[in-house]
Scaffold this active site. Structure first.
Site, PDB file in Angstrom:
ATOM      1  N   GLY A 164       0.857  -1.329  -0.251  1.00  0.00           N
ATOM      2  CA  GLY A 164      -0.076  -0.039   0.180  1.00  0.00           C
ATOM      3  C   GLY A 164       0.948   1.355  -0.128  1.00  0.00           C
ATOM      4  O   GLY A 164       0.367   2.294   0.554  1.00  0.00           O
ATOM      5  N   GLY A 165       2.113   1.187  -0.701  1.00  0.00           N
ATOM      6  CA  GLY A 165       2.811   2.412  -0.873  1.00  0.00           C
ATOM      7  C   GLY A 165       3.736   2.602   0.491  1.00  0.00           C
ATOM      8  O   GLY A 165       4.678   3.623   0.382  1.00  0.00           O
ATOM      9  N   LYS A 201      12.652  -1.758 -11.487  1.00  0.00           N
ATOM     10  CA  LYS A 201      12.539  -0.403 -12.348  1.00  0.00           C
ATOM     11  C   LYS A 201      11.406   0.088 -12.025  1.00  0.00           C
ATOM     12  O   LYS A 201      10.199  -0.308 -11.550  1.00  0.00           O
ATOM     13  CB  LYS A 201      12.182  -1.200 -13.985  1.00  0.00           C
ATOM     14  CG  LYS A 201      12.114  -0.006 -15.092  1.00  0.00           C
ATOM     15  CD  LYS A 201      13.373   0.806 -15.413  1.00  0.00           C
ATOM     16  CE  LYS A 201      13.137   1.835 -16.530  1.00  0.00           C
ATOM     17  NZ  LYS A 201      14.310   2.477 -16.562  1.00  0.00           N
ATOM     18  N   GLU A 275      -2.201  -7.507  -8.154  1.00  0.00           N
ATOM     19  CA  GLU A 275      -2.057  -6.089  -8.683  1.00  0.00           C
ATOM     20  C   GLU A 275      -1.150  -5.859  -9.758  1.00  0.00           C
ATOM     21  O   GLU A 275      -0.113  -6.465  -9.531  1.00  0.00           O
ATOM     22  CB  GLU A 275      -1.738  -5.164  -7.424  1.00  0.00           C
ATOM     23  CG  GLU A 275      -2.819  -4.985  -6.335  1.00  0.00           C
ATOM     24  CD  GLU A 275      -2.240  -3.834  -5.484  1.00  0.00           C
ATOM     25  OE1 GLU A 275      -1.401  -3.105  -5.752  1.00  0.00           O
ATOM     26  OE2 GLU A 275      -2.981  -3.973  -4.335  1.00  0.00           O
ATOM     27  N   GLU A 288       1.950  -6.699  -6.361  1.00  0.00           N
ATOM     28  CA  GLU A 288       1.622  -7.455  -4.943  1.00  0.00           C
ATOM     29  C   GLU A 288       0.304  -8.344  -5.375  1.00  0.00           C
ATOM     30  O   GLU A 288      -0.446  -8.135  -6.062  1.00  0.00           O
ATOM     31  CB  GLU A 288       1.731  -6.742  -3.698  1.00  0.00           C
ATOM     32  CG  GLU A 288       0.711  -5.495  -3.951  1.00  0.00           C
ATOM     33  CD  GLU A 288       1.062  -4.593  -2.602  1.00  0.00           C
ATOM     34  OE1 GLU A 288       0.154  -4.451  -2.037  1.00  0.00           O
ATOM     35  OE2 GLU A 288       2.215  -3.699  -2.826  1.00  0.00           O
ATOM     36  N   ARG A 292      -7.112 -11.394   0.422  1.00  0.00           N
ATOM     37  CA  ARG A 292      -8.408 -10.931   1.263  1.00  0.00           C
ATOM     38  C   ARG A 292      -9.581 -10.586   0.052  1.00  0.00           C
ATOM     39  O   ARG A 292      -9.226 -10.205  -0.996  1.00  0.00           O
ATOM     40  CB  ARG A 292      -8.102  -9.824   2.111  1.00  0.00           C
ATOM     41  CG  ARG A 292      -7.585  -8.669   1.392  1.00  0.00           C
ATOM     42  CD  ARG A 292      -7.701  -7.547   2.332  1.00  0.00           C
ATOM     43  NE  ARG A 292      -6.845  -6.491   1.943  1.00  0.00           N
ATOM     44  CZ  ARG A 292      -6.384  -5.614   0.819  1.00  0.00           C
ATOM     45  NH1 ARG A 292      -7.084  -5.974  -0.395  1.00  0.00           N
ATOM     46  NH2 ARG A 292      -6.049  -4.777   0.639  1.00  0.00           N
ATOM     47  N   ARG A 338     -16.587   5.274  -3.933  1.00  0.00           N
ATOM     48  CA  ARG A 338     -16.445   5.048  -2.463  1.00  0.00           C
ATOM     49  C   ARG A 338     -16.965   6.384  -1.899  1.00  0.00           C
ATOM     50  O   ARG A 338     -16.572   7.433  -2.124  1.00  0.00           O
ATOM     51  CB  ARG A 338     -15.124   4.909  -2.183  1.00  0.00           C
ATOM     52  CG  ARG A 338     -14.285   3.417  -2.493  1.00  0.00           C
ATOM     53  CD  ARG A 338     -13.127   3.342  -1.893  1.00  0.00           C
ATOM     54  NE  ARG A 338     -12.374   2.196  -2.428  1.00  0.00           N
ATOM     55  CZ  ARG A 338     -11.420   1.404  -1.862  1.00  0.00           C
ATOM     56  NH1 ARG A 338     -10.875   2.004  -0.885  1.00  0.00           N
ATOM     57  NH2 ARG A 338     -10.795   0.449  -2.700  1.00  0.00           N
TER      58      ARG A 338
END
Ligand code: MV4
Length: 452
Positions: A164-165, A201, A275, A288, A292, A338
């Site tokens: 998640g960064g 990269k 992803e 990744e 879930r 959302r």
């Protein structure tokens, strides 16, 4: 099949799991924190028990209390939903050791895919495309510099345990690479208890493409095609759509099949998401695997007709997948918006308090997944997503129009929500012609701020 499932989560996803349980004749039971005493989803459960104070670390993250609740309520399985303990392999192991089926992958499969260095190694073996970079974790700095020279700058340093960064550093030259490795290592050791980092990269302009996959305990796995999640801000997704616009069928089929092969080889049972980043030539690179069910699963349900939550429960109970790959077809287009209780005009400031007005849109192709209603008070302790509007239509242009109508029908007050932002985003040329990328929302917000 299970008789009773304990839901170790809250809000709209708890309600989504309760509804799936009802259709499977499973009794749903909930745990809740003191801040969620009046959570509307609890009314739909057969029983619920308070497991602690408002702070997640004292309630929804307390493994011991969740297991105790499952024992007291005689559950035979535990569903983690998303967030909280859903990707905690220790929790999955404690569930199993305590005699409860964890609705999700085995702790072994979760571990194997959760470590990004190991996941990348498995992906290479399965033929899933990944970025060029170091083969494993960085052992010495010379090797990292050598690898960066071969693949060419810019490169990115990532933590094996990250996600998640978090724990990432972009490097455009050798000096910043050495800096980046040192600081990423430190951050990774502190945040994930694992200092391992790797280099790959760095792709400058990309779209976020993710493949929904699901496997069973008999070695079968299928993909349910993909979602495009390029509309995000600070790693929080805002708008997702399925299928990804403008992707050639042969490119889509190849990457989706490679994702299904990866989870087949990992002996993965349950729902997962692989992803990818996609470049402007439609090359794919895996980032990744999320082990879930995801927030945005309903758009895939809309276009495939597969109930992902029910199927996840069935495979956890040992049933074989009820469909073959050739049974799965894409029907139309779906978009999810959302609904966050945040004010986009005030730097997304969280909005707390009692909801006075709550009007839900309707009509063909409209689905609203929410636990909110008029009279509900939004607690400040958890994330600000209070629901999701899922819109399905025969094609993308109609879907965008349907979203705009639904958004005009939706009303919330007195607090602000992210909905007004979406009615603008959906009318932007770069979204409509699908020339957008993962930075497009942030660039637009930045240019707004410059104008003020
Ligand atoms: C990248 C990347 C560019 N090149 N990896 C961010 C979250 C984590 N899942 C991986 N991320 C990225 N990895 C390479 N080699 C750009 C990002 C990235 C990103 C990815 C998906 C969605 C939004 C993003 C926002 C900023 C950076």
């Amino acid at each position: 099949m299970f008789k009773r499932i304990l839901i170790a989560n809250r809000g709209e996803i708890a309600l989504r799991i309760i509804r799936a349980c009802r259709e499977l004749d499973i009794s749903p039971v909930c745990v809740y924190s003191q801040a969620d005493r009046d959570g509307p989803w609890l009314e739909s459960a057969d029983q619920s028990v308070c497991i602690g104070p408002a702070a997640s670390k004292d309630s929804y993250l307390r493994i011991d209390r969740i297991i105790a609740a499952a024992e007291v309520m005689h559950a035979d399985a535990i569903h983690p939903g998303y967030g909280f303990l859903s990707e905690n392999s220790h929790f999955a192991e404690v569930c199993r050791d305590s005699g409860f089926e964890f609705v999700g992958p085995s702790p072994e499969a979760m571990c194997a895919l959760g470590d990004k260095v190991n996941c990348k190694r498995l992906a290479r073996k399965a033929g899933t495309p990944v970025f060029p970079g170091t083969e494993g974790g960085i052992e010495d700095l010379d090797e990292a510099v050598q690898s960066a020279r071969e693949i060419g700058f810019p490169v990115i340093v990532k933590a094996a345990g990250g996600g998640g960064g978090r724990g990432m550093r972009i490097a455009r030259d050798e000096a910043s690479l050495l800096d980046g490795i040192a600081s990423a290592r430190q951050e990774a050791a502190a945040a994930f208890g694992n200092p391992m980092v790797f280099v790959e990269k760095y792709l400058e302009h990309a779209r976020h493409f993710e493949v929904q996959v699901i496997g069973d305990k008999h070695g079968n796995a299928v993909h349910l095609y993909e979602r495009d999640c390029s509309s995000q801000r600070r790693h929080q997704k805002l708008i997702e759509e399925a299928p990804a616009p403008g992707v050639l069928q042969k490119n889509r089929d190849r990457v989706c099949e490679s994702a299904a092969e990866l989870i087949r080889q990992a002996k993965y049972a349950g729902a997962a998401t692989c992803e990818f980043l996609m470049d402007h030539k439609q090359n794919f690179y895996m980032l990744e695997v999320n082990t879930r069910v995801q927030v945005e699963h309903p758009i895939t349900e809309a276009i495939t007709g597969v109930d992902i939550v029910k199927t996840g429960i069935r495979v956890a109970a040992g049933e074989p997948l009820p469909m073959k790959q050739s049974d799965i077809r894409v029907n139309g287009h779906a978009i999810e918006l959302r609904i966050n209780a945040e004010d986009p005009a005030r730097n997304f400031m969280p909005q707390a308090g009692r909801i006075e007005t709550f009007v839900v849109p309707g009509g063909p192709g409209i689905r609203m997944d929410t636990h909110a209603r008029a009279g509900y008070t939004i607690p400040t302790h958890y994330d600000s997503m209070i629901g999701k509007l899922i819109v399905h239509a025969p094609d993308r242009a109609t879907c965008i129009k349907r979203c705009l109508t639904a958004m005009s029908e939706f009303k919330i007050g007195p607090m602000r929500s992210t909905m007004p932002l979406y009615s603008r985003l959906l009318q932007e040329k770069s979204f409509i012609d699908a020339s957008h990328d993962i930075k497009w929302v942030e660039r637009l917000l930045e240019s707004d701020r410059a104008k003020k």
